[in-house]
Design an enzyme around this catalytic site. Structure first.
Site, PDB file in Angstrom:
ATOM      1  N   LYS A  39      10.639  10.706 -18.268  1.00 43.35           N
ATOM      2  CA  LYS A  39      10.056   9.641 -19.374  1.00 43.35           C
ATOM      3  C   LYS A  39      10.372   8.387 -18.672  1.00 43.35           C
ATOM      4  CE  LYS A  39       8.796  11.819 -23.212  1.00 43.35           C
ATOM      5  NZ  LYS A  39       7.385  11.730 -23.532  1.00 43.35           N
ATOM      6  N   TYR A  77      14.431  15.439 -19.381  1.00 45.98           N
ATOM      7  CA  TYR A  77      13.549  14.493 -20.513  1.00 45.98           C
ATOM      8  C   TYR A  77      13.773  13.202 -19.921  1.00 45.98           C
ATOM      9  CZ  TYR A  77      11.869  12.652 -24.826  1.00 45.98           C
ATOM     10  OH  TYR A  77      11.154  12.185 -25.910  1.00 45.98           O
ATOM     11  N   ASP A 132      -3.608  23.520 -22.457  1.00 45.47           N
ATOM     12  CA  ASP A 132      -2.367  23.217 -21.735  1.00 45.47           C
ATOM     13  C   ASP A 132      -2.604  22.025 -20.915  1.00 45.47           C
ATOM     14  OD1 ASP A 132      -0.047  23.253 -20.280  1.00 45.47           O
ATOM     15  OD2 ASP A 132      -0.399  25.459 -19.637  1.00 45.47           O
ATOM     16  N   VAL A 133      -1.549  21.062 -21.046  1.00 42.35           N
ATOM     17  CA  VAL A 133      -1.817  19.625 -20.478  1.00 42.35           C
ATOM     18  C   VAL A 133      -1.271  19.820 -18.925  1.00 42.35           C
ATOM     19  CG1 VAL A 133      -1.737  18.269 -22.345  1.00 42.35           C
ATOM     20  CG2 VAL A 133       0.471  18.808 -21.375  1.00 42.35           C
ATOM     21  N   ASP A 170      -3.732  20.846 -28.099  1.00 41.52           N
ATOM     22  CA  ASP A 170      -2.561  21.332 -27.919  1.00 41.52           C
ATOM     23  C   ASP A 170      -2.502  22.622 -27.405  1.00 41.52           C
ATOM     24  OD1 ASP A 170       0.361  20.230 -29.904  1.00 41.52           O
ATOM     25  OD2 ASP A 170       0.263  22.141 -28.966  1.00 41.52           O
ATOM     26  N   THR A 206       9.802  13.900 -36.939  1.00 38.82           N
ATOM     27  CA  THR A 206       8.856  15.076 -36.939  1.00 38.82           C
ATOM     28  C   THR A 206       9.608  16.274 -37.244  1.00 38.82           C
ATOM     29  OG1 THR A 206       9.400  15.393 -34.574  1.00 38.82           O
ATOM     30  CG2 THR A 206       7.678  13.887 -35.159  1.00 38.82           C
TER      31      THR A 206
HETATM   32  N1  NAD Z   1       9.987  12.538 -32.444  1.00 38.84           N
HETATM   33  C1  NAD Z   1      10.785  11.582 -32.003  1.00 38.84           C
HETATM   34  O1  NAD Z   1      11.826  11.148 -32.350  1.00 38.84           O
HETATM   35  C2  NAD Z   1      10.379  11.025 -30.425  1.00 38.84           C
HETATM   36  C3  NAD Z   1      11.065   9.926 -29.821  1.00 38.84           C
HETATM   37  C4  NAD Z   1      10.704   9.754 -28.686  1.00 38.84           C
HETATM   38  C5  NAD Z   1       9.581   9.824 -28.060  1.00 38.84           C
HETATM   39  N2  NAD Z   1       8.965  11.015 -28.603  1.00 38.84           N
HETATM   40  C6  NAD Z   1       7.902  11.675 -27.908  1.00 38.84           C
HETATM   41  O2  NAD Z   1       6.749  11.702 -28.746  1.00 38.84           O
HETATM   42  C7  NAD Z   1       5.748  13.076 -28.410  1.00 38.84           C
HETATM   43  C8  NAD Z   1       5.677  13.480 -29.435  1.00 38.84           C
HETATM   44  O3  NAD Z   1       6.664  14.123 -30.185  1.00 38.84           O
HETATM   45  P1  NAD Z   1       6.932  14.992 -31.528  1.00 38.84           P
HETATM   46  O4  NAD Z   1       8.333  14.539 -31.881  1.00 38.84           O
HETATM   47  O5  NAD Z   1       5.829  14.771 -32.407  1.00 38.84           O
HETATM   48  O6  NAD Z   1       7.280  16.268 -30.984  1.00 38.84           O
HETATM   49  P2  NAD Z   1       6.309  17.736 -31.128  1.00 38.84           P
HETATM   50  O7  NAD Z   1       6.951  18.837 -30.256  1.00 38.84           O
HETATM   51  O8  NAD Z   1       6.064  17.918 -32.418  1.00 38.84           O
HETATM   52  O9  NAD Z   1       5.150  17.420 -30.212  1.00 38.84           O
HETATM   53  C9  NAD Z   1       4.650  17.676 -29.117  1.00 38.84           C
HETATM   54  C10 NAD Z   1       3.318  18.490 -29.026  1.00 38.84           C
HETATM   55  O10 NAD Z   1       3.139  18.725 -27.694  1.00 38.84           O
HETATM   56  C11 NAD Z   1       2.683  20.221 -27.457  1.00 38.84           C
HETATM   57  N3  NAD Z   1       2.948  20.564 -26.467  1.00 38.84           N
HETATM   58  C12 NAD Z   1       3.849  20.797 -25.607  1.00 38.84           C
HETATM   59  N4  NAD Z   1       3.809  21.244 -24.491  1.00 38.84           N
HETATM   60  C13 NAD Z   1       2.344  21.242 -24.292  1.00 38.84           C
HETATM   61  C14 NAD Z   1       1.504  21.561 -23.231  1.00 38.84           C
HETATM   62  N5  NAD Z   1       1.993  22.010 -22.114  1.00 38.84           N
HETATM   63  N6  NAD Z   1       0.288  21.575 -23.404  1.00 38.84           N
HETATM   64  C15 NAD Z   1      -0.277  21.258 -24.556  1.00 38.84           C
HETATM   65  N7  NAD Z   1       0.424  20.850 -25.566  1.00 38.84           N
HETATM   66  C16 NAD Z   1       1.874  20.919 -25.374  1.00 38.84           C
HETATM   67  C17 NAD Z   1       3.562  20.953 -28.685  1.00 38.84           C
HETATM   68  O11 NAD Z   1       2.847  22.035 -28.991  1.00 38.84           O
HETATM   69  C18 NAD Z   1       3.602  20.020 -29.792  1.00 38.84           C
HETATM   70  O12 NAD Z   1       2.625  20.201 -30.646  1.00 38.84           O
HETATM   71  C19 NAD Z   1       6.596  13.597 -27.387  1.00 38.84           C
HETATM   72  O13 NAD Z   1       6.156  13.077 -25.867  1.00 38.84           O
HETATM   73  C20 NAD Z   1       7.973  13.110 -27.294  1.00 38.84           C
HETATM   74  O14 NAD Z   1       8.799  12.812 -25.904  1.00 38.84           O
HETATM   75  C21 NAD Z   1       9.318  11.376 -29.776  1.00 38.84           C
END
Ligand code: NAD
Length: 272
Positions: free
Chosen positions: A170, A166, A69-70, A41, A201
């Site tokens: 996606k 977004y 950083d991804v 992360d 989350t």
């Molecule tokens: N929670 C939901 O309802 C939901 C629904 C559909 C899809 N998603 C997808 O699931 C995944 C995780 O989501 P989440 O809800 O756990 O959110 P979250 O924001 O808690 O998790 C995303 C993580 O990615 C990290 N991140 C962001 N940019 C980054 C970068 N440049 N380099 C490294 N790390 C980075 C953030 O610090 C965070 O910890 C995401 O791809 C999101 O689009 C979530």
């Protein structure tokens, strides 16, 4: 504790916030016997807390949480090299990190669009490219070979007037997944995607509270109930539920599964 991922090594991006999907995936992978799970992360303020939680799921030495950083190709090269050096290879790559900037085209700057595309789409490309040589070697250890799982969203399939970056990123991630599944199949690397619906989350909880504060819903609870009601089951997912889909795709049970999408959304009516 199970053994569905016995002896495998995984990289899971976006695992730096306790309570999120990335952390739940790391935990599930450790519970299923991974010998190495590298969460990554770009934030590192919860490393101690998350590391402690992971120590309840598997051996302490099996988990790492690295800063990454991804969107950086150099970071990916470092992570892939370090993971293979510390654990002897990479068998599973989960591209889970994602961001959202809520805006339609009219109010979305090109800069913001590029930021979202960089994390939600370009980073998948970078991760797959950097881990490809190590993932190809996975077939020497496991019949099911390497497994790449891209965490996308139901947004891959559903348009939105208010969240262009977004949804577009996606949807592009879905096509990238399909292209990669064709390209990497002969190397015995499977490439699949999971498409979560609302998963509770911290990010989502904050978002619902914000919607409520702005008067779109009576309260955060009301927001969750109304959003849940859009699905056939009338419930939302917990991150731990969502993680099960990743365990399946990473396991030998899915050795014939590639190019697949798992909808993990309780069947939202307006999918297409
Ligand atoms: N929670 C939901 O309802 C939901 C629904 C559909 C899809 N998603 C997808 O699931 C995944 C995780 O989501 P989440 O809800 O756990 O959110 P979250 O924001 O808690 O998790 C995303 C993580 O990615 C990290 N991140 C962001 N940019 C980054 C970068 N440049 N380099 C490294 N790390 C980075 C953030 O610090 C965070 O910890 C995401 O791809 C999101 O689009 C979530």
């Amino acid at each position: 504790m199970g053994n569905r991922l016995e002896g495998k090594v995984a990289i899971v991006t976006g695992a730096g916030r306790n309570g999120n999907i990335g952390v739940a995936i790391c935990e599930a992978f450790l519970r299923e016997g991974c010998k190495g799970v590298i969460g990554t992360d770009f934030r590192d303020d919860e490393v101690a807390e998350i590391t402690e939680r992971m120590a309840q799921a598997g051996p302490r030495e099996a988990f790492r949480l690295w800063r990454h950083d991804v969107t950086s190709e150099a970071d990916w090269a470092r992570i892939a090299e370090q993971a293979a050096a510390e654990f002897g290879g990479i068998d599973i790559l989960v591209n889970n990190a994602g961001i959202s900037i809520h805006s339609g085209i009219e109010h979305c700057s090109l800069d913001d669009l590029r930021k979202v595309m960089a994390v939600n789409h370009d980073a998948l490309f970078l991760g797959m490219k950097a881990c490809l040589p190590a993932l190809e070697e996975s077939r020497q250890r496991f019949e099911g070979g390497g497994s790449i799982i891209n965490n996308l969203s139901m947004a891959s399939y559903m348009p939105s007037a208010r969240n262009i970056g977004y949804h577009a990123s996606k949807a592009a991630g879905r096509m990238l997944t399909l292209c990669a599944s064709l390209e990497f199949g002969p190397k015995r690397i499977r490439v699949n995607s999971v498409h979560p619906g609302i998963t509770m989350t911290p990010l989502i909880r904050e978002g619902l509270a914000d919607y409520a504060a702005r008067g779109h819903y009576a309260s955060a609870e009301d927001a969750e109930a109304q959003i849940a009601a859009r699905g056939a089951l009338g419930i939302t997912s917990e991150p731990e539920d969502t993680a099960h889909a990743f365990v399946y795709l990473a396991s030998e049970e899915a050795r014939f599964v590639t190019g697949a999408s798992i909808y993990h959304d309780g069947c939202i009516g307006q999918r297409y």
